[in-house]
Design a protein around this motif. Structure first.
Motif, short mmCIF file in Angstrom:
data_model
loop_
_atom_site.label_atom_id
_atom_site.label_comp_id
_atom_site.label_asym_id
_atom_site.label_seq_id
_atom_site.Cartn_x
_atom_site.Cartn_y
_atom_site.Cartn_z
N ALA A 34 0.83 -1.21 0.00
CA ALA A 34 0.00 0.00 0.00
C ALA A 34 0.86 1.26 0.00
N HIS A 35 0.21 2.36 -0.17
CA HIS A 35 0.83 3.68 -0.07
C HIS A 35 1.58 3.78 1.26
N PRO A 36 2.81 4.27 1.26
CA PRO A 36 3.59 4.30 2.51
C PRO A 36 2.99 5.18 3.61
N ASN A 37 2.13 6.10 3.25
CA ASN A 37 1.52 6.97 4.26
C ASN A 37 0.20 6.44 4.81
N LEU A 38 -0.24 5.28 4.34
CA LEU A 38 -1.47 4.68 4.84
C LEU A 38 -1.20 4.08 6.21
N LYS A 39 -2.02 4.44 7.17
CA LYS A 39 -1.84 3.99 8.56
C LYS A 39 -3.03 3.14 8.98
N LEU A 40 -2.74 2.11 9.78
CA LEU A 40 -3.76 1.27 10.38
C LEU A 40 -3.84 1.60 11.85
N LEU A 41 -5.04 1.90 12.32
CA LEU A 41 -5.25 2.24 13.73
C LEU A 41 -6.34 1.35 14.30
N LYS A 42 -6.27 1.09 15.59
CA LYS A 42 -7.33 0.36 16.28
C LYS A 42 -8.09 1.37 17.14
N GLY A 50 -17.69 -5.98 18.78
CA GLY A 50 -16.56 -6.48 18.00
C GLY A 50 -15.38 -5.52 18.05
N GLN A 51 -14.60 -5.55 17.01
CA GLN A 51 -13.38 -4.73 16.91
C GLN A 51 -13.57 -3.67 15.82
N THR A 52 -13.00 -2.50 16.04
CA THR A 52 -13.06 -1.44 15.03
C THR A 52 -11.64 -0.98 14.71
N TYR A 53 -11.33 -0.98 13.42
CA TYR A 53 -10.04 -0.50 12.93
C TYR A 53 -10.30 0.63 11.94
N CYS A 54 -9.28 1.45 11.74
CA CYS A 54 -9.37 2.53 10.77
C CYS A 54 -8.12 2.52 9.90
N LEU A 55 -8.34 2.69 8.62
CA LEU A 55 -7.25 2.96 7.69
C LEU A 55 -7.33 4.45 7.40
N GLN A 56 -6.20 5.15 7.57
CA GLN A 56 -6.20 6.59 7.35
C GLN A 56 -5.01 6.99 6.51
N ILE A 57 -5.25 7.99 5.66
CA ILE A 57 -4.18 8.53 4.84
C ILE A 57 -4.45 10.00 4.57
N MET A 58 -3.38 10.78 4.62
CA MET A 58 -3.48 12.20 4.30
C MET A 58 -3.10 12.36 2.83
N LEU A 59 -3.95 13.06 2.08
CA LEU A 59 -3.75 13.22 0.64
C LEU A 59 -3.98 14.68 0.25
N GLU A 60 -3.42 15.06 -0.88
CA GLU A 60 -3.47 16.46 -1.30
C GLU A 60 -4.67 16.82 -2.16
N ASP A 61 -5.32 15.83 -2.76
CA ASP A 61 -6.45 16.17 -3.61
C ASP A 61 -7.46 15.03 -3.67
N GLU A 62 -8.62 15.36 -4.16
CA GLU A 62 -9.70 14.38 -4.20
C GLU A 62 -9.46 13.30 -5.26
N ILE A 65 -7.73 10.55 -3.50
CA ILE A 65 -8.68 9.79 -2.70
C ILE A 65 -9.40 8.77 -3.58
N GLU A 66 -9.83 9.19 -4.75
CA GLU A 66 -10.51 8.27 -5.66
C GLU A 66 -9.59 7.12 -6.07
N SER A 67 -8.32 7.41 -6.25
CA SER A 67 -7.36 6.37 -6.60
C SER A 67 -7.24 5.34 -5.48
N ILE A 68 -7.20 5.77 -4.24
CA ILE A 68 -7.15 4.86 -3.09
C ILE A 68 -8.44 4.05 -3.02
N LYS A 69 -9.58 4.72 -3.21
CA LYS A 69 -10.87 4.03 -3.19
C LYS A 69 -10.95 2.94 -4.25
#
Length: 101
Positions: A34-42, A50-62, A65-69
């Protein structure tokens, strides 16, 4: 920081019974290339069962975001539908950073 920075967040809610299997797949298959700036958080103290996780990434444009989606998030969604139907689900959100100075 660019005034047009975005935080893309994908929350993953997983039943305890399949938690470890999906968590391992995310780490091994999804995050390995994955993109090196993508972070996995609990999420601690989640209001959900159950359990909840989040994938988060900071990006410069929409467009980024569409590319990640259309890439890793689509892979995640497909994996959940095939392997964890009704035991896991995801939802996403996009937030824009607001300069405070």
């Amino acid at each position: 920081m660019n005034s047009r920075m975005f935080l893309y967040n994908v929350s993953i809610i997983i039943e305890d019974s399949v938690h470890q299997s999906l968590f391992d797949w995310i780490k091994q298959e999804l995050l390995s290339n994955a993109h090196p700036n993508l972070k996995l958080l609990k999420m601690l103290y989640s209001p959900h069962e159950g359990q909840t996780y989040c994938l988060q990434i900071m990006l410069e444009d929409e467009e980024a975001i569409e590319s990640i989606k259309n890439g890793i998030i689509q892979d995640l969604q497909e994996h959940i539908v095939v392997n964890f139907r009704e035991k896991a689900f995801i939802f996403d959100s996009v937030m824009q950073y607001i300069p405070h100075q």
